[in-house]
Design an enzyme around this catalytic site. Structure first.
Site, PDB file in Angstrom:
ATOM      1  N   SER A 121      -0.199  20.727  10.811  1.00 16.67           N
ATOM      2  CA  SER A 121      -0.301  19.327  11.251  1.00 16.67           C
ATOM      3  C   SER A 121      -1.266  19.234  12.433  1.00 16.67           C
ATOM      4  O   SER A 121      -2.432  19.578  12.284  1.00 16.67           O
ATOM      5  CB  SER A 121       1.097  18.794  11.609  1.00 16.67           C
ATOM      6  OG  SER A 121       1.050  17.430  11.942  1.00 16.67           O
ATOM      7  N   THR A 122      -0.784  18.832  13.590  1.00 16.67           N
ATOM      8  CA  THR A 122      -1.646  18.619  14.748  1.00 16.67           C
ATOM      9  C   THR A 122      -2.453  19.868  15.088  1.00 16.67           C
ATOM     10  O   THR A 122      -1.901  20.951  15.225  1.00 16.67           O
ATOM     11  CB  THR A 122      -0.804  18.228  15.970  1.00 16.67           C
ATOM     12  OG1 THR A 122       0.080  17.173  15.602  1.00 16.67           O
ATOM     13  CG2 THR A 122      -1.688  17.789  17.123  1.00 16.67           C
TER      14      THR A 122
ATOM     15  N   HIS B 115      -0.957  17.474   7.385  1.00 12.68           N
ATOM     16  CA  HIS B 115      -0.592  16.087   7.656  1.00 12.68           C
ATOM     17  C   HIS B 115      -1.847  15.295   8.017  1.00 12.68           C
ATOM     18  O   HIS B 115      -2.464  15.528   9.061  1.00 12.68           O
ATOM     19  CB  HIS B 115       0.393  16.000   8.822  1.00 12.68           C
ATOM     20  CG  HIS B 115       1.706  16.678   8.554  1.00 12.68           C
ATOM     21  ND1 HIS B 115       2.589  17.004   9.548  1.00 12.68           N
ATOM     22  CD2 HIS B 115       2.283  17.088   7.403  1.00 12.68           C
ATOM     23  CE1 HIS B 115       3.662  17.578   9.032  1.00 12.68           C
ATOM     24  NE2 HIS B 115       3.494  17.653   7.725  1.00 12.68           N
TER      25      HIS B 115
ATOM     26  N   MET C 138       3.242  19.162  15.290  1.00 16.05           N
ATOM     27  CA  MET C 138       4.412  18.525  15.885  1.00 16.05           C
ATOM     28  C   MET C 138       5.532  18.456  14.848  1.00 16.05           C
ATOM     29  O   MET C 138       5.291  18.424  13.655  1.00 16.05           O
ATOM     30  CB  MET C 138       4.076  17.096  16.328  1.00 16.05           C
ATOM     31  CG  MET C 138       2.984  16.985  17.362  1.00 16.05           C
ATOM     32  SD  MET C 138       2.645  15.249  17.742  1.00 16.05           S
ATOM     33  CE  MET C 138       1.023  15.386  18.494  1.00 16.05           C
TER      34      MET C 138
ATOM     35  N   ASP D  95       8.489  19.967  10.116  1.00 12.26           N
ATOM     36  CA  ASP D  95       8.221  20.016   8.677  1.00 12.26           C
ATOM     37  C   ASP D  95       7.876  21.442   8.247  1.00 12.26           C
ATOM     38  O   ASP D  95       7.005  22.084   8.832  1.00 12.26           O
ATOM     39  CB  ASP D  95       7.061  19.074   8.340  1.00 12.26           C
ATOM     40  CG  ASP D  95       6.868  18.897   6.848  1.00 12.26           C
ATOM     41  OD1 ASP D  95       7.819  19.163   6.083  1.00 12.26           O
ATOM     42  OD2 ASP D  95       5.768  18.475   6.446  1.00 12.26           O
TER      43      ASP D  95
END
Length: 366
Positions: free
Chosen positions: A181-182, A208, A302, A305
């Site tokens: 993600s991030t 993401h 973050m 998940d």
């Protein structure tokens, strides 16, 4: 927390300010990059939200100055277009932590994304900044060093009591599942270009991202990698030496068609907070592939998940890698996998490709 909102639209500045101040943040605003640089020096914000398209000094130019002169977490606010996606990907390479796409300037659209915006800004405040200077040259050197099975990155460091060099079960095709993600685009640029063209298992990546952004990410990775990198915008059959990026704004599942493993894009599950969902991808994979022929890689991001599903896969015989805190932009996702006891090895991003090669090459030789 102090946040500087930079946008040439007075309406957008007001709406973003309302959302962030309601969440308890102190906010100052700027109309363009020139004003932003002055306020960064005076206000010393913890996070900057930065519009991409602005007069006088655009978002990319401003970002370059911020990262060179007063580095701090920057969240880009981008239009959901192909051009906006290209610019946003460049911003991530330059050091931006995350990109939030505009869902229209109407109040209803912006307020629908209020929760996501607050979560991203709060998470960005604790992000580890990564320098992007010389990235292209480093990638070229790294790729040249491994083509033809020449020197690989340094060995992974196993967790105590774990045999890091034991390969996955070689009986039949296997799949590497990557969740991120991030900070993901720059992290993927550290890993995928290091993999040689003859890597025997395909990779499926759940990054993401909003729609349009993942197509841009796939093109970028394809340009700098020996592997074939594609976006799964439609059902895509998996092949060795392929990296399949799940389409942004939706979910992806593994299934079988005519005996072949296929990545199938599906509508985002509203019960899951992040998309493409890593948990949903992994849960589908264990239904169609023996866990011993799955490798999970959980990278920066973050939230949580992927932690539960990869820990479950690990308990059933799958192999897993968690990115270490030392390299993660945000340690949330890999930390969750580690807390659950589901990580075979914990290592920095630059060592992930080497560990995958050591696991998969012996498996291919059987």
């Amino acid at each position: 927390m102090k946040v500087l909102v930079v946008d040439d639209s007075a309406l957008m500045r007001r709406q973003l300010t309302d959302i962030l101040t309601t969440a308890g943040m102190r906010v100052e605003t700027a109309r363009n990059g020139t004003e932003a640089l002055e306020l960064v020096a005076r206000f010393q914000p913890d996070v900057v939200t930065l519009d991409v398209a602005m007069p006088e000094m655009d978002g990319l130019s401003c970002l370059k100055r911020i990262m060179a002169e007063s580095p701090r977490p920057v969240v880009m606010i981008s239009a959901l277009t192909d051009a906006g996606a290209e610019t946003s990907m460049e911003a991530l390479r330059l050091g931006a932590v995350e990109v939030v796409h505009k869902q229209g300037v109407a109040g209803v659209g912006l307020r629908r994304m209020a929760g996501e915006l607050v979560r991203i800004v709060q998470g960005a405040a604790g992000a580890r900044l990564r320098r992007a200077h010389g990235l292209r040259e480093r990638l070229q050197r790294t790729r040249a060093s491994i083509v033809g099975d020449r020197e690989l990155p340094s060995p992974a460091v196993p967790r105590p009591g774990e045999p890091a060099e034991t390969p996955p079960d070689a009986a039949g095709p296997g799949v590497v599942l990557v969740g991120v993600s991030t900070g993901g685009p720059s992290t993927l640029e550290e890993i995928i270009p290091q993999l040689p063209a003859d890597v025997p298992w395909p990779l499926v990546v759940a990054q993401h991202m909003p729609p349009t952004f993942t197509a841009t990410l796939a093109r970028r990775l394809d340009d700098i990698s020996a592997l074939k990198v594609v976006e799964a915008a439609q059902p895509t059959a998996l092949e060795p030496g392929m990296v399949c990026i799940a389409r942004g704004g939706a979910d992806a599942v593994l299934t079988r068609r005519a005996g072949r493993l296929v990545v199938q894009p599906v509508p985002a599950d509203p019960a899951r907070p992040w998309h493409p969902s890593v948990d949903r991808l992994v849960e589908s994979a264990v239904q169609h592939v023996e866990p011993s022929r799955l490798v999970g890689v959980l990278l920066t991001g973050m939230g949580v998940d992927g932690g539960a599903s990869m820990a479950g896969m690990h308990a059933r015989g799958g192999r897993t890698i968690a990115e270490s805190e030392a390299s993660a932009v945000v340690f949330g996702m890999p930390a969750d996998l580690i807390r659950r006891g589901g990580a075979d090895v914990v290592l920095p991003a630059e060592q992930v490709a080497g560990q995958l090669v050591r696991w998969l090459k012996p498996a291919a030789r059987g």
